[in-house]
Design a protein around this motif. Structure first.
Motif, short mmCIF file in Angstrom:
data_model
loop_
_atom_site.label_atom_id
_atom_site.label_comp_id
_atom_site.label_asym_id
_atom_site.label_seq_id
_atom_site.Cartn_x
_atom_site.Cartn_y
_atom_site.Cartn_z
N TYR A 50 0.82 -1.23 0.14
CA TYR A 50 -0.17 0.04 -0.17
C TYR A 50 0.65 1.33 -0.05
N CYS B 53 -1.16 4.40 -1.38
CA CYS B 53 -1.72 5.33 -0.90
C CYS B 53 -1.25 5.42 0.58
N ARG C 289 -1.95 7.24 2.99
CA ARG C 289 -3.15 7.21 4.11
C ARG C 289 -3.42 5.74 4.74
N GLU C 290 -3.60 5.04 3.69
CA GLU C 290 -4.22 3.64 3.56
C GLU C 290 -3.00 3.04 4.52
N MET D 9 -4.31 1.30 8.16
CA MET D 9 -3.84 -0.02 8.47
C MET D 9 -3.23 -0.35 9.58
N PRO E 39 -10.88 -1.28 6.17
CA PRO E 39 -11.90 -0.53 5.21
C PRO E 39 -13.04 -1.35 5.36
N CYS F 199 -8.95 6.24 -5.74
CA CYS F 199 -9.88 6.48 -4.75
C CYS F 199 -11.24 6.14 -4.91
N CYS G 235 -11.52 2.33 -3.80
CA CYS G 235 -10.90 2.00 -2.55
C CYS G 235 -12.13 1.84 -1.62
N TYR H 228 -11.56 2.32 1.66
CA TYR H 228 -11.60 3.21 2.28
C TYR H 228 -12.16 4.59 2.00
N CYS I 284 -12.08 8.63 3.47
CA CYS I 284 -11.49 9.76 3.16
C CYS I 284 -12.33 10.91 2.36
#
Length: 171
Positions: free
Chosen positions: A23, A27, A29-30, A34, A40, A159, A162, A164, A168
């Motif tokens: 990841y 990203c 942020r992921e 995590m 997610p 995105c 995703c 997640y 976000c």
């Protein structure tokens, strides 16, 4: 654990994982989410599809070490296989596989790697590991995990699909 901390240890019981390496190429942020066990949306259709592909194309017996779970490892041939659903993330998959091979070498297991995308008939073999790249990847993940807050949201092409995305980009 005693002795000197390994480069992939975040603390004595927390490790950089192959998934975090993967990841980190997609990203940051992921990676941060995590690392905090913020999961997610588990019913996301892409996650379900990924689980189904792994179930069909991974071995019943896989290799597990601290911070890693290899999809398939053949003890006779020394081949580690990482199964992916799409070839869109081959760079990430290569990085994850490099990390696994690095970790295995560290415990005395000589292995070669294969990234397999069964639905596309893609199979890439990785025989040599650039340890410098692996250590850079580990350093990048550790820097993200060390942040007090998640990295700023940056909209990337992944995105909209995703799991997640609502975390976000709430509707």
């Amino acid at each position: 654990m005693s002795g000197k901390q390994k480069p992939y240890e975040i603390s004595s019981d927390v490790f950089v994982t192959g998934t975090l390496i993967w990841y980190s190429y997609i990203c940051p942020r992921e990676v941060w989410l995590m690392s905090r066990q913020i999961v997610p949306y588990q019913d996301d259709r892409r996650l379900e599809y990924g689980r189904a592909v792994h179930k069909v194309h991974s071995d019943e017996t896989f290799l597990i070490m601290e911070g890693m779970r290899v999809d398939s490892y053949n003890t006779e041939t020394g081949v580690v296989v990482e199964v992916k659903c799409s070839s869109k993330h081959l760079e990430s998959a290569r990085a994850q596989l490099r990390y696994y091979l690095y970790r295995l070498k560290e415990v005395g297991v000589k292995a070669v790697g294969v990234v397999r995308v069964p639905d596309e008939g893609v199979e890439e073999r990785l025989e040599e590991v650039d340890e410098g790249k692996v250590l850079e990847d580990i350093k990048r993940v550790k820097a993200i995990v060390a942040l007090e807050r998640p990295p700023e949201k940056v909209r990337v092409k992944y995105c909209k699909r995703c799991a997640y995305r609502e975390f976000c980009w709430p509707v």
